[in-house]
Design a protein around this motif. Structure first.
Motif, PDB file in Angstrom:
ATOM      1  N   PHE A   1      -5.271   8.333  -6.883  1.00 24.60           N
ATOM      2  CA  PHE A   1      -6.286   7.473  -6.283  1.00 24.60           C
ATOM      3  C   PHE A   1      -5.640   6.676  -5.162  1.00 24.60           C
ATOM      4  O   PHE A   1      -4.497   6.230  -5.283  1.00 24.60           O
ATOM      5  CB  PHE A   1      -6.865   6.524  -7.336  1.00 24.60           C
ATOM      6  CG  PHE A   1      -7.593   7.235  -8.428  1.00 24.60           C
ATOM      7  CD1 PHE A   1      -8.969   7.379  -8.388  1.00 24.60           C
ATOM      8  CD2 PHE A   1      -6.912   7.784  -9.498  1.00 24.60           C
ATOM      9  CE1 PHE A   1      -9.648   8.051  -9.386  1.00 24.60           C
ATOM     10  CE2 PHE A   1      -7.576   8.466 -10.504  1.00 24.60           C
ATOM     11  CZ  PHE A   1      -8.949   8.599 -10.446  1.00 24.60           C
ATOM     12  N   PHE A   2      -6.363   6.485  -4.058  1.00 22.72           N
ATOM     13  CA  PHE A   2      -5.828   5.697  -2.949  1.00 22.72           C
ATOM     14  C   PHE A   2      -6.973   5.091  -2.154  1.00 22.72           C
ATOM     15  O   PHE A   2      -8.099   5.590  -2.167  1.00 22.72           O
ATOM     16  CB  PHE A   2      -4.926   6.550  -2.051  1.00 22.72           C
ATOM     17  CG  PHE A   2      -5.583   7.771  -1.476  1.00 22.72           C
ATOM     18  CD1 PHE A   2      -6.176   7.745  -0.220  1.00 22.72           C
ATOM     19  CD2 PHE A   2      -5.598   8.969  -2.190  1.00 22.72           C
ATOM     20  CE1 PHE A   2      -6.776   8.879   0.313  1.00 22.72           C
ATOM     21  CE2 PHE A   2      -6.190  10.116  -1.655  1.00 22.72           C
ATOM     22  CZ  PHE A   2      -6.778  10.066  -0.400  1.00 22.72           C
ATOM     23  N   SER A   3      -6.685   3.987  -1.482  1.00 21.87           N
ATOM     24  CA  SER A   3      -7.667   3.297  -0.641  1.00 21.87           C
ATOM     25  C   SER A   3      -7.428   3.642   0.816  1.00 21.87           C
ATOM     26  O   SER A   3      -6.277   3.785   1.248  1.00 21.87           O
ATOM     27  CB  SER A   3      -7.537   1.776  -0.797  1.00 21.87           C
ATOM     28  OG  SER A   3      -7.856   1.371  -2.093  1.00 21.87           O
ATOM     29  N   ASP A   4      -8.509   3.735   1.574  1.00 24.56           N
ATOM     30  CA  ASP A   4      -8.434   3.925   3.022  1.00 24.56           C
ATOM     31  C   ASP A   4      -9.212   2.783   3.665  1.00 24.56           C
ATOM     32  O   ASP A   4     -10.428   2.678   3.486  1.00 24.56           O
ATOM     33  CB  ASP A   4      -9.039   5.274   3.421  1.00 24.56           C
ATOM     34  CG  ASP A   4      -8.882   5.569   4.906  1.00 24.56           C
ATOM     35  OD1 ASP A   4      -7.975   5.004   5.547  1.00 24.56           O
ATOM     36  OD2 ASP A   4      -9.680   6.369   5.421  1.00 24.56           O
ATOM     37  N   MET A   5      -8.507   1.922   4.393  1.00 22.78           N
ATOM     38  CA  MET A   5      -9.126   0.769   5.038  1.00 22.78           C
ATOM     39  C   MET A   5      -9.481   1.116   6.474  1.00 22.78           C
ATOM     40  O   MET A   5      -8.683   1.708   7.185  1.00 22.78           O
ATOM     41  CB  MET A   5      -8.173  -0.425   4.987  1.00 22.78           C
ATOM     42  CG  MET A   5      -7.848  -0.850   3.570  1.00 22.78           C
ATOM     43  SD  MET A   5      -6.602  -2.128   3.474  1.00 22.78           S
ATOM     44  CE  MET A   5      -7.424  -3.464   4.294  1.00 22.78           C
ATOM     45  N   ASN A   6     -10.687   0.729   6.878  1.00 24.52           N
ATOM     46  CA  ASN A   6     -11.163   1.021   8.230  1.00 24.52           C
ATOM     47  C   ASN A   6     -11.177  -0.271   9.043  1.00 24.52           C
ATOM     48  O   ASN A   6     -12.175  -0.986   9.084  1.00 24.52           O
ATOM     49  CB  ASN A   6     -12.553   1.637   8.172  1.00 24.52           C
ATOM     50  CG  ASN A   6     -13.079   2.005   9.542  1.00 24.52           C
ATOM     51  OD1 ASN A   6     -12.437   1.790  10.556  1.00 24.52           O
ATOM     52  ND2 ASN A   6     -14.279   2.557   9.566  1.00 24.52           N
ATOM     53  N   PHE A   7     -10.052  -0.569   9.700  1.00 27.11           N
ATOM     54  CA  PHE A   7      -9.954  -1.802  10.471  1.00 27.11           C
ATOM     55  C   PHE A   7     -10.863  -1.796  11.695  1.00 27.11           C
ATOM     56  O   PHE A   7     -11.135  -2.842  12.258  1.00 27.11           O
ATOM     57  CB  PHE A   7      -8.504  -2.068  10.876  1.00 27.11           C
ATOM     58  CG  PHE A   7      -7.656  -2.501   9.713  1.00 27.11           C
ATOM     59  CD1 PHE A   7      -7.754  -3.787   9.219  1.00 27.11           C
ATOM     60  CD2 PHE A   7      -6.792  -1.616   9.108  1.00 27.11           C
ATOM     61  CE1 PHE A   7      -6.984  -4.198   8.136  1.00 27.11           C
ATOM     62  CE2 PHE A   7      -6.017  -2.008   8.026  1.00 27.11           C
ATOM     63  CZ  PHE A   7      -6.119  -3.307   7.541  1.00 27.11           C
ATOM     64  N   GLY A   8     -11.351  -0.632  12.091  1.00 29.05           N
ATOM     65  CA  GLY A   8     -12.280  -0.553  13.207  1.00 29.05           C
ATOM     66  C   GLY A   8     -13.717  -0.794  12.780  1.00 29.05           C
ATOM     67  O   GLY A   8     -14.609  -0.942  13.604  1.00 29.05           O
ATOM     68  N   GLY A   9     -13.947  -0.843  11.460  1.00 29.66           N
ATOM     69  CA  GLY A   9     -15.295  -1.024  10.942  1.00 29.66           C
ATOM     70  C   GLY A   9     -15.647  -2.495  10.795  1.00 29.66           C
ATOM     71  O   GLY A   9     -14.817  -3.375  10.978  1.00 29.66           O
ATOM     72  N   SER A  10     -16.875  -2.736  10.459  1.00 27.73           N
ATOM     73  CA  SER A  10     -17.349  -4.108  10.326  1.00 27.73           C
ATOM     74  C   SER A  10     -17.956  -4.283   8.953  1.00 27.73           C
ATOM     75  O   SER A  10     -19.031  -3.765   8.665  1.00 27.73           O
ATOM     76  CB  SER A  10     -18.350  -4.387  11.440  1.00 27.73           C
ATOM     77  OG  SER A  10     -19.354  -5.232  11.059  1.00 27.73           O
TER      78      SER A  10
END
Length: 91
Positions: free
Chosen positions: A25-34
């Motif tokens: 399991f892993f997280s993917d963070m979208n710093f370009g998202g809001s």
């Protein structure tokens, strides 16, 4: 030698191996998202070797992951500024 099993992610965090399910399991963070409160949205993915990846949840907004003593996934949830428990089968 390492080989790529999946790609196209934004910013990966918190990989955790759940031996009882044979899944990563892993997280993917979208710093370009809001996201809410200006917090970047994120997704928890589930990798079944050798290369099957599916979405566990997009509702937790997590980065770091760990295993709970009960077999759950414990997630640092930056949208709520808390620690949350996630069922690794149903989210």
């Amino acid at each position: 030698m390492a080989s790529q099993v999946a790609g196209g992610y934004k910013f990966l965090e918190g990989p955790v191996w759940l031996a009882s399910q044979g899944k990563l399991f892993f997280s993917d963070m979208n710093f370009g998202g809001s996201g809410s409160d200006g917090v970047p949205p994120s997704t928890i993915y589930r990798l079944t070797p050798p290369s099957t990846v599916d979405v566990l949840t997009t509702e937790v907004h997590s980065n770091g992951l760990a295993l709970g003593i009960d077999g759950s996934i414990v997630a640092c949830t930056h949208d709520q500024r808390s620690v949350s428990r996630v069922d690794p089968t149903t989210a």
